[in-house]
Design a protein around this motif. Structure first.
Motif, PDB file in Angstrom:
ATOM      1  N   TRP A 131      34.841  35.650  87.620  1.00 26.97           N
ATOM      2  CA  TRP A 131      35.022  36.493  88.801  1.00 26.97           C
ATOM      3  C   TRP A 131      34.783  35.692  90.085  1.00 26.97           C
ATOM      4  O   TRP A 131      35.562  35.787  91.036  1.00 26.97           O
ATOM      5  CB  TRP A 131      34.089  37.681  88.758  1.00 26.97           C
ATOM      6  CG  TRP A 131      34.199  38.535  89.989  1.00 26.97           C
ATOM      7  CD1 TRP A 131      35.150  39.469  90.269  1.00 26.97           C
ATOM      8  CD2 TRP A 131      33.324  38.507  91.131  1.00 26.97           C
ATOM      9  NE1 TRP A 131      34.930  40.037  91.498  1.00 26.97           N
ATOM     10  CE2 TRP A 131      33.824  39.456  92.048  1.00 26.97           C
ATOM     11  CE3 TRP A 131      32.180  37.777  91.440  1.00 26.97           C
ATOM     12  CZ2 TRP A 131      33.196  39.690  93.271  1.00 26.97           C
ATOM     13  CZ3 TRP A 131      31.558  38.004  92.657  1.00 26.97           C
ATOM     14  CH2 TRP A 131      32.074  38.955  93.564  1.00 26.97           C
ATOM     15  N   ILE A 132      33.710  34.897  90.101  1.00 33.62           N
ATOM     16  CA  ILE A 132      33.424  34.098  91.299  1.00 33.62           C
ATOM     17  C   ILE A 132      34.549  33.105  91.556  1.00 33.62           C
ATOM     18  O   ILE A 132      34.981  32.918  92.697  1.00 33.62           O
ATOM     19  CB  ILE A 132      32.075  33.370  91.143  1.00 33.62           C
ATOM     20  CG1 ILE A 132      30.921  34.378  91.161  1.00 33.62           C
ATOM     21  CG2 ILE A 132      31.878  32.342  92.253  1.00 33.62           C
ATOM     22  CD1 ILE A 132      29.559  33.760  90.906  1.00 33.62           C
ATOM     23  N   GLY A 133      35.039  32.464  90.481  1.00 38.11           N
ATOM     24  CA  GLY A 133      36.113  31.501  90.652  1.00 38.11           C
ATOM     25  C   GLY A 133      37.387  32.126  91.187  1.00 38.11           C
ATOM     26  O   GLY A 133      38.097  31.529  92.007  1.00 38.11           O
ATOM     27  N   GLY A 134      37.683  33.383  90.764  1.00 37.00           N
ATOM     28  CA  GLY A 134      38.894  34.037  91.212  1.00 37.00           C
ATOM     29  C   GLY A 134      38.783  34.700  92.567  1.00 37.00           C
ATOM     30  O   GLY A 134      39.779  34.811  93.297  1.00 37.00           O
ATOM     31  N   ALA A 135      37.588  35.146  92.910  1.00 36.09           N
ATOM     32  CA  ALA A 135      37.409  35.890  94.160  1.00 36.09           C
ATOM     33  C   ALA A 135      36.841  35.050  95.283  1.00 36.09           C
ATOM     34  O   ALA A 135      36.687  35.546  96.402  1.00 36.09           O
ATOM     35  CB  ALA A 135      36.485  37.095  93.909  1.00 36.09           C
ATOM     36  N   GLN A 136      36.536  33.789  95.005  1.00 37.07           N
ATOM     37  CA  GLN A 136      35.838  32.968  95.993  1.00 37.07           C
ATOM     38  C   GLN A 136      36.656  32.776  97.270  1.00 37.07           C
ATOM     39  O   GLN A 136      36.098  32.637  98.358  1.00 37.07           O
ATOM     40  CB  GLN A 136      35.488  31.609  95.388  1.00 37.07           C
ATOM     41  CG  GLN A 136      34.427  30.848  96.164  1.00 37.07           C
ATOM     42  CD  GLN A 136      33.919  29.657  95.392  1.00 37.07           C
ATOM     43  OE1 GLN A 136      34.457  29.292  94.357  1.00 37.07           O
ATOM     44  NE2 GLN A 136      32.852  29.036  95.896  1.00 37.07           N
ATOM     45  N   LEU A 142      30.389  31.183 102.281  1.00 39.37           N
ATOM     46  CA  LEU A 142      30.304  31.150 100.822  1.00 39.37           C
ATOM     47  C   LEU A 142      31.540  30.559 100.163  1.00 39.37           C
ATOM     48  O   LEU A 142      31.475  30.089  99.026  1.00 39.37           O
ATOM     49  CB  LEU A 142      30.078  32.571 100.273  1.00 39.37           C
ATOM     50  CG  LEU A 142      28.796  33.279 100.704  1.00 39.37           C
ATOM     51  CD1 LEU A 142      28.759  34.690 100.127  1.00 39.37           C
ATOM     52  CD2 LEU A 142      27.563  32.492 100.259  1.00 39.37           C
ATOM     53  N   ALA A 143      32.676  30.608 100.865  1.00 42.73           N
ATOM     54  CA  ALA A 143      33.934  30.186 100.258  1.00 42.73           C
ATOM     55  C   ALA A 143      33.917  28.721  99.847  1.00 42.73           C
ATOM     56  O   ALA A 143      34.569  28.330  98.862  1.00 42.73           O
ATOM     57  CB  ALA A 143      35.093  30.447 101.216  1.00 42.73           C
ATOM     58  N   GLY A 144      33.184  27.889 100.557  1.00 36.98           N
ATOM     59  CA  GLY A 144      33.183  26.469 100.244  1.00 36.98           C
ATOM     60  C   GLY A 144      32.096  26.034  99.284  1.00 36.98           C
ATOM     61  O   GLY A 144      31.990  24.849  98.975  1.00 36.98           O
ATOM     62  N   ILE A 145      31.287  26.974  98.805  1.00 40.73           N
ATOM     63  CA  ILE A 145      30.188  26.640  97.895  1.00 40.73           C
ATOM     64  C   ILE A 145      30.704  26.650  96.464  1.00 40.73           C
ATOM     65  O   ILE A 145      31.511  27.500  96.077  1.00 40.73           O
ATOM     66  CB  ILE A 145      29.029  27.649  98.068  1.00 40.73           C
ATOM     67  CG1 ILE A 145      28.499  27.615  99.494  1.00 40.73           C
ATOM     68  CG2 ILE A 145      27.905  27.343  97.083  1.00 40.73           C
ATOM     69  CD1 ILE A 145      27.403  28.626  99.758  1.00 40.73           C
ATOM     70  N   ASP A 146      30.241  25.695  95.657  1.00 36.73           N
ATOM     71  CA  ASP A 146      30.643  25.638  94.258  1.00 36.73           C
ATOM     72  C   ASP A 146      30.329  26.956  93.549  1.00 36.73           C
ATOM     73  O   ASP A 146      29.282  27.579  93.788  1.00 36.73           O
ATOM     74  CB  ASP A 146      29.920  24.505  93.534  1.00 36.73           C
ATOM     75  CG  ASP A 146      30.350  23.133  94.030  1.00 36.73           C
ATOM     76  OD1 ASP A 146      31.535  22.998  94.403  1.00 36.73           O
ATOM     77  OD2 ASP A 146      29.504  22.215  94.037  1.00 36.73           O
ATOM     78  N   ALA A 147      31.213  27.340  92.622  1.00 39.79           N
ATOM     79  CA  ALA A 147      31.029  28.605  91.899  1.00 39.79           C
ATOM     80  C   ALA A 147      29.736  28.602  91.087  1.00 39.79           C
ATOM     81  O   ALA A 147      29.053  29.627  90.976  1.00 39.79           O
ATOM     82  CB  ALA A 147      32.233  28.858  90.997  1.00 39.79           C
ATOM     83  N   TRP A 148      29.366  27.437  90.514  1.00 44.39           N
ATOM     84  CA  TRP A 148      28.150  27.400  89.707  1.00 44.39           C
ATOM     85  C   TRP A 148      26.907  27.623  90.554  1.00 44.39           C
ATOM     86  O   TRP A 148      25.921  28.210  90.092  1.00 44.39           O
ATOM     87  CB  TRP A 148      28.058  26.086  88.926  1.00 44.39           C
ATOM     88  CG  TRP A 148      27.874  24.843  89.734  1.00 44.39           C
ATOM     89  CD1 TRP A 148      28.830  24.002  90.191  1.00 44.39           C
ATOM     90  CD2 TRP A 148      26.612  24.273  90.156  1.00 44.39           C
ATOM     91  NE1 TRP A 148      28.277  22.949  90.885  1.00 44.39           N
ATOM     92  CE2 TRP A 148      26.915  23.084  90.868  1.00 44.39           C
ATOM     93  CE3 TRP A 148      25.280  24.641  89.999  1.00 44.39           C
ATOM     94  CZ2 TRP A 148      25.931  22.275  91.416  1.00 44.39           C
ATOM     95  CZ3 TRP A 148      24.289  23.838  90.551  1.00 44.39           C
ATOM     96  CH2 TRP A 148      24.618  22.675  91.250  1.00 44.39           C
ATOM     97  N   ARG A 149      26.932  27.179  91.808  1.00 47.39           N
ATOM     98  CA  ARG A 149      25.790  27.413  92.693  1.00 47.39           C
ATOM     99  C   ARG A 149      25.660  28.905  93.018  1.00 47.39           C
ATOM    100  O   ARG A 149      24.556  29.465  93.007  1.00 47.39           O
ATOM    101  CB  ARG A 149      25.945  26.610  93.986  1.00 47.39           C
ATOM    102  CG  ARG A 149      25.972  25.098  93.792  1.00 47.39           C
ATOM    103  CD  ARG A 149      26.055  24.380  95.142  1.00 47.39           C
ATOM    104  NE  ARG A 149      26.255  22.955  94.992  1.00 47.39           N
ATOM    105  CZ  ARG A 149      25.266  22.065  94.814  1.00 47.39           C
ATOM    106  NH1 ARG A 149      24.006  22.504  94.780  1.00 47.39           N
ATOM    107  NH2 ARG A 149      25.531  20.779  94.685  1.00 47.39           N
ATOM    108  N   LEU A 150      26.780  29.547  93.313  1.00 46.20           N
ATOM    109  CA  LEU A 150      26.750  30.977  93.610  1.00 46.20           C
ATOM    110  C   LEU A 150      26.272  31.780  92.400  1.00 46.20           C
ATOM    111  O   LEU A 150      25.525  32.757  92.545  1.00 46.20           O
ATOM    112  CB  LEU A 150      28.143  31.451  94.035  1.00 46.20           C
ATOM    113  CG  LEU A 150      28.684  30.875  95.348  1.00 46.20           C
ATOM    114  CD1 LEU A 150      30.100  31.375  95.598  1.00 46.20           C
ATOM    115  CD2 LEU A 150      27.771  31.272  96.522  1.00 46.20           C
TER     116      LEU A 150
END
Length: 460
Positions: A182-187, A194-202
């Motif tokens: 979800w984070i990868g698709g909605a980022q 938040l858009a530029g932060i790695d998905a794993w960090r979020l």
């Protein structure tokens, strides 16, 4: 020093409390078990996420397989092993709820700090914080269950907690994979910050947020009047019985067979859970985030099957013997090497999930019997220390498996090298576990006869 008469009176009071539990107190006991289950699920989500983000760490930070093995093995396992016994010691002396709540706070803060690191050693330090916080979880929870429940319902509570916690591990894997997807698709639609932060960090920041809620739930969890009763030695025990070492020297065969089998089984089980998110994308070219959903589903199904297989087998035996749980566990463990041998020959992710599910169901069926076995083979006043050893053994297995597979996979070329490394580590471990558990019933029966002489006729 407590006199024999005073000690007998204290034990009598403890027995009276356990045999006459008001219904309201029992309802609070089930509420407490629910809090422990939810807290354990929270811990599993954090632990499983560390496995799911392994491919992302390699992509964004360039980590090697060995470095990932150090994070998941040395960082998590070794320090959890070192901290397990001290956490149990602290819990016995300063309150199990308090120490467990502080552990929740520790691993939640460390999870948030993990998301803010950019170098290996910063991530390693944060992983140590997670490991130390979770180190006391198993020994404290299994020590709290006798505080909550009378003896006649303790096995039921143990079984429910064990099955529920393992089901939570599978659900945590599936939910973690879904969160990463979800984070990868909605980022792209997130705010600029938040858009530029790695998905794993979020993802790591997101799973740290519930920490304060679980801290308060554990800290305010009500306990029954049985707190500390288990620490009272039985009438007639000598002063030397208070020490762990005399007990361990007397019953070393039992402890070696049981804990050795648990360790070997844990090495094999951890090898699949930790490395499948990296091995399956390499072997079959699939999206790493989909492995969380597929593997999590397989673990969930395996858990449901495993927690029903153990009582079903006990019922089919139609025997009322305290040694039966060990004998039944030996049957399940003996079957686990069969599916593991087929892993290198899989031709699709679905086949790999099926192998993980069958092997997991057999292993879970055997492992679900172990909490009751460990409580039975230990005098009440030594129970927390023996349960702390369970945490140490599992933590050592968590250290051995990732390091071994990470080192072996680097020596095997090709996309299926890691699947082969998993088999090289897990198959001998499962065989060793089966051999040790096959030898366990005899020593275990001798320990029961020594600790509970009233069972002598049943065990002969």
């Amino acid at each position: 020093m407590v006199s024999g008469a005073n000690r007998a009176g204290t034990v009598g009071e403890a027995v009276a409390v356990e045999s006459d539990i008001p219904s309201g107190g029992l309802r609070w006991a089930w509420y407490g078990l629910g809090v422990l289950l939810m807290t354990t699920l929270f811990a599993f989500v954090v632990r499983q996420m560390l496995s799911l983000i392994a491919p992302s760490l390699q992509t964004s930070l360039g980590f090697t397989d060995l470095q990932l093995g150090m994070l998941q093995g040395l960082g998590m396992a070794v320090f959890a092993s070192v901290a397990s016994y001290p956490m149990g010691w602290l819990a016995d002396r300063f309150g199990r709820r308090l120490i467990l709540a502080l552990g929740v706070a520790c691993w939640s803060l460390a999870t948030a700090l993990f998301a803010l690191q950019s170098g290996f050693w910063g991530l390693f330090a944060a992983t140590i914080g997670i490991a130390v916080g979770e180190a006391g979880l198993a020994p404290i929870v299994f020590a709290l269950i006798p505080d909550l429940f009378p003896e006649r319902q303790r096995n039921t509570a143990n079984f429910i907690f064990y099955g529920g916690s393992l089901l939570g591990a599978g659900l945590g894997m599936a939910l973690g994979g879904a969160m990463l997807q979800w984070i990868g698709g909605a980022q792209a639609g997130f705010p600029d910050g938040l858009a530029g932060i790695d998905a794993w960090r979020l993802a790591m920041l997101a799973i740290a947020i519930p920490g304060p809620v679980f801290f308060l739930l554990v800290l305010t969890m009500p306990l029954g009047k049985r707190v500390g009763a288990a620490a009272v030695p039985a009438v007639g025990e000598e002063a030397g019985g208070h020490d762990f070492m005399p007990y361990a020297r007397t019953h070393w065969r039992t402890l070696t067979c049981i804990f050795g089998s648990i360790f070997a089984m844990a090495v094999a089980m951890q090898s699949g859970v930790m490395w499948f998110p990296l091995a399956l994308p390499r072997a079959f070219g699939i999206d790493p985030t989909t492995v969380g959903v597929g593997l999590g589903t397989a673990i969930t199904v395996a858990t449901l099957a495993g927690v029903f297989l153990a009582p079903l087998m006990l019922r089919l035996r139609r025997a009322n013997c305290d040694v039966d749980p060990v004998r039944v566990a030996a049957i399940f463990v003996a079957l686990t090497p069969l599916p593991a041998a087929f892993l290198p020959f899989t031709s699709s992710p679905f086949q790999a999930y099926c192998i993980a599910g069958v092997q997991g169901a057999l292993g879970i069926a055997a492992s679900s019997l172990m909490p009751g076995v460990l409580q039975n083979l230990t005098p009440p006043h030594l129970r927390s220390r023996v349960l702390a050893l369970l945490g140490v053994v599992n933590a050592l297995a968590l250290a051995a498996s990732p390091l071994a597979i990470g080192a072996i996979s680097g020596l095997i070329e090709g996309p299926r090298g890691m699947l082969q490394a998993i088999t090289i580590v897990s198959l001998p471990s499962l065989i060793a576990s089966a051999i040790l558990m096959a030898f366990a019933p005899g020593p275990y029966a001798a320990t029961l006869r020594a600790i509970r002489p009233q069972l002598t006729k049943e065990l002969l």
